[in-house]
Design an enzyme around this catalytic site. Structure first.
Site, PDB file in Angstrom:
ATOM      1  N   HIS A 323      34.046  30.443  40.216  1.00  0.00           N
ATOM      2  CA  HIS A 323      34.218  31.139  38.940  1.00  0.00           C
ATOM      3  C   HIS A 323      35.678  31.393  38.604  1.00  0.00           C
ATOM      4  CE1 HIS A 323      29.901  31.841  39.329  1.00  0.00           C
ATOM      5  NE2 HIS A 323      29.917  32.023  38.024  1.00  0.00           N
ATOM      6  N   GLY A 324      36.489  31.609  39.591  1.00  0.00           N
ATOM      7  CA  GLY A 324      37.886  31.859  39.264  1.00  0.00           C
ATOM      8  C   GLY A 324      38.735  32.019  40.499  1.00  0.00           C
TER       9      GLY A 324
END
Lengths: 488, 322
Positions: A323-324
């Site tokens: 996701h990041g």
């Protein structure tokens, strides 16, 4: 090009009209050109990355098919994995790991001065990388024949409705559809349009409205009480859901108009009765990707308990990292992994407890309790997902208990609402819209919302369409709030 | 497919028709202007909050334009005022009037030197994007919101982040960013001299350049009104020079005068003589309580009204009725 932009409002009908006007043999070229144009609207140079991924995987798959040597096949697979994950690492994770290493080295007498890479994160890189990786893995496993038509394969990698935020499709489902000729079918086209309208409604009316409160609170969380932070976190839970599922609905709807069936990405996740159930309903295309290409190859649940726990934690941490590039996402993934393991370990105990408390006799009430607890656990984890840093997240968690008693006096609620920095009307509209969403999802059950609409008679159906469109046009938030999952 | 297109067309017509009804929300200033332009008005008075702000001690709380109306009752004045109105929105009003059938003889336009400062010029909520769009594209009034939702028109030309990062100058020297200067307080007793000094720097100490977008709007107003035969009457609003000079001795008046001179020179180059009231009112007649601004008490508003009345009489030979 955002789905909620005038550019897409022009682009999509033009592409659809051309698509149905052209002979089938030219359609792939149209869609490929349109997809590249769609992507180049962000940053034309980054199309090169898609072309590299496409070329490497196309050639790797063909090479795998030509050889019977398992070693060579593995070599080609490694080439594909290294090229794709190398690009992903360079553009998404290099600076994060570099910075983390630099901070670590400060504790040791070692000089570390590897410079930052001054690059922007290419939009959708995690999505198309995973989609194209699933192709080479499937070819390696022998479940998928290599695609010989370069244009069709390039379209599989870059198909515009799902290029930048999924659903992450599998070659076995999408590639044959891209080859197949699709005619204009009234029912299918209108169903696609219905999904687009519903997706837009969720994005611009609900998610963007909730974002006004969430962004304000999370930008300076130290200024807010626990009551405000809790409200903003619950709002964020619905914002991220409406934002992402709205995008998915538009993507699925747009593809459906052209005859392509994309996989369902969300199935009312906040009605989940456990964390495991939540992950069967949230971002289904990613969860199933991790299940098929990471969790099961690691041994899945057919291994010793300790190994199983490690597998689960590893998959969730990697999912968080997907996701990041931030510690907040890693801890978010870890937390969900722990939720999952604890949930699994206490399954029998909880069943026994429910039986002793007599909850088994009230299945609806029991279900409501499970849904509520799961929702609260998910919301708690969203704090990590949304916070700007780990220290912010810890500070928010430490403040969660504050400011509740003030709500009992009449001015307390007013002060809380004022602190959000948006007109009170906007706040209550947000609350009402969450209620509407929950009601609609309860009503349509496991089916798609569009099926709920088809059950209505035509005048009522038209009334709903008109109301939805008018709400999008007039209650939509004009502020530029990008889709949350674009950053991944 | 034909069947589908027919139904889609019907659907779009219904939605567009309903949008014309539900989307037709126009700010009160534009509604009042439309109503006034359907008849005859002599003078249009455009203004920011300096027109209506008053002191709590005032016995006469009428706005400056109401005072002006009482001085020249034979001329019908329409006032369009709103906090933070500025040259950009005045330009949109002038263009709109230029296109309408009925026009006023004169338009009074204040030049508030504060409005050229980064704290006003760049403030996100003071851009009036919606009002400017509604004036520039009256036929699309019902469709402003849909166009904004789909990002065809901007409703936030300047982001809060860009605003906060805007440089602040004291004369030609950069002294920080807006974020460091744009603080707020609600308690007059807690305000320090340093805070007032910083506010004076933010609001008035910028070096004004001829290419400032609000100056370009001002000159465009002159050209627009000249082309349609409407007389512009520009006046430079009074500033609290004493307070400014007290906190920035030897610098404040010099800076403001330089900036005012630039405005006057630009207008003179276009054959317009502005009424310079920038240094005409003593500190005692400003009504601000926390930070300095251009709000006046009843004496100040009355003074401005009388000066404007005189300028109007001078410009068209009106004699004051006794």
């Amino acid at each position: 090009m955002l789905f909620n932009s005038w550019q897409f409002v022009v682009f999509f009908p033009v592409v659809v009209c051309l698509y149905f006007s052209l002979p089938h043999r030219f359609r792939w070229a149209l869609l490929l050109g349109a997809s590249y144009f769609f992507y180049m609207c962000w940053k034309p140079a980054y199309l090169v990355l898609i072309l590299i991924s496409t070329l490497v995987d196309y050639c790797s798959a063909l090479a795998m098919a030509k050889t019977s040597s398992q070693l060579k096949r593995k070599g080609y697979l490694m080439l594909s994995l290294c090229a794709n994950l190398g690009l992903l690492f360079s553009f998404k994770y290099f600076n994060f790991f570099n910075e983390s290493l630099r901070q670590l080295m400060q504790h040791f007498p070692i000089s570390y001065d590897v410079p930052r890479l001054n690059v922007l994160l290419p939009v959708g890189i995690s999505f198309y990388t995973f989609q194209t990786l699933s192709y080479t893995i499937e070819v390696y496993r022998g479940r998928q024949k290599p695609e010989r038509h370069f244009g069709i394969f390039a379209l599989y990698v870059s198909y515009f409705p799902q290029l930048v935020a999924g659903p992450i499709e599998r070659p076995g489902t999408l590639l044959p559809q891209l080859r197949h000729e699709h005619h204009f079918e009234y029912g299918r086209v209108t169903e696609g349009l219905r999904l687009i309208i519903w997706g837009l409604f969720k994005k611009v009316v609900i998610a963007d409205r909730l974002a006004l409160v969430v962004d304000n609170v999370y930008s300076q969380p130290d200024r807010f009480t626990g009551a405000a932070l809790t409200t903003a976190t619950v709002f964020f839970a619905f914002q991220v859901y409406c934002d992402f599922s709205g995008y998915s609905d538009i993507a699925i709807g747009a593809a459906k108009v052209m005859g392509h069936r994309l996989m369902r990405n969300f199935d009312r996740p906040y009605f989940a009765t456990s964390i495991a159930d939540f992950w069967r309903r949230w971002h289904i295309s990613l969860s199933s990707w991790f299940r098929d290409y990471l969790y099961i190859p690691l041994g899945g649940s057919h291994v010793r308990v300790r190994r199983f726990c490690l597998n689960v934690i590893a998959v969730f941490i990697i999912s968080g990292l997907w996701h990041g590039a931030n510690w907040t996402f890693i801890v978010w993934g870890l937390l969900h992994g722990l939720y999952y393991l604890i949930g699994r370990a206490t399954r029998n105990l909880r069943g026994t407890l429910a039986g002793r408390l007599g909850l088994s006799g009230y299945p609806r009430f029991h279900r409501l309790i499970k849904v509520t607890i799961t929702f609260l656990l998910v919301c708690f984890a969203w704090i990590l997902f949304r916070a700007n840093s780990l220290s912010d997240a810890l500070m928010i968690v430490s403040r969660l208990g504050t400011g509740w008693t003030e709500l009992w006096n009449p001015s307390g609620l007013g002060a809380l609402l004022t602190s959000f920095g948006v007109p009170e009307k906007e706040f209550w509209q947000g609350v009402l819209l969450i209620g509407v969403l929950a009601f609609v999802e309860r009503l349509h059950g496991p089916k798609q919302v569009t099926e709920l609409l088809t059950r209505l008679n035509r005048p009522l159906r038209w009334l709903v369409y008109i109301l939805l469109v008018l709400m999008i046009l007039n209650l939509g938030v004009a502020k530029r709030i990008p889709f949350i999952y674009f950053q991944f | 497919m034909r069947n589908f297109l027919k139904r889609l067309l019907v659907f779009l017509i219904i939605v567009a028709g309903l949008q014309l009804i539900v989307g037709h929300k126009v700010p009160s200033e534009i509604r009042r202007l439309d109503k006034a332009l359907s008849g005859k008005i002599d003078i249009l008075f455009l203004c920011d909050s300096t027109n209506f702000a008053y002191s709590l001690q005032d016995t006469d709380k009428r706005s400056g334009s109401q005072m002006l109306q009482s001085v020249i009752p034979e001329r019908q004045i329409l006032t369009l005022d709103h906090g933070a109105f500025n040259m950009d929105i005045y330009l949109a009003f002038c263009r709109y009037i230029g296109r309408s059938r009925n026009k006023p003889d004169t338009i009074i336009i204040p030049i508030n030197m504060h409005s050229f400062s980064p704290g006003w010029d760049q403030r996100p909520n003071w851009q009036f994007e919606q009002e400017r769009f509604l004036l520039d594209y009256p036929l699309l009034r019902s469709f402003f919101k849909p166009l904004a939702v789909f990002k065809a028109v901007s409703t936030n030309e300047i982001s809060p982040d860009r605003y906060n990062r805007t440089k602040v100058y004291c004369d030609d020297e950069p002294v920080g960013t807006v974020q460091e200067f744009d603080f707020q307080s609600t308690d007059p007793n807690s305000v320090t001299d340093e805070q007032i000094r910083k506010k004076c720097i933010l609001q008035y100490m910028y070096p004004l350049r001829p290419d400032h977008r609000k100056l370009r709007s001002m000159l465009e107003i002159v050209a627009t009104l000249n082309s349609v035969g409407v007389k512009p009457l520009f006046y430079i609003v009074p500033l609290d020079m004493e307070t400014g000079e007290k906190h920035l001795p030897g610098r404040f008046c010099r800076r403001v005068r330089t900036n005012v001179e630039l405005v006057k020179t630009l207008l003179r180059n276009h054959n317009v003589e502005p009424l310079d009231l920038s240094q005409s009112i003593a500190a005692a007649h400003f009504s601000w309580t926390i930070y300095p601004n251009e709000h006046l008490d009843q004496y100040g508003r009355s003074f401005v009204a009388n000066c404007l009345a005189k300028a109007l009489r001078d410009s068209d030979g009106l004699s004051r009725p006794e």
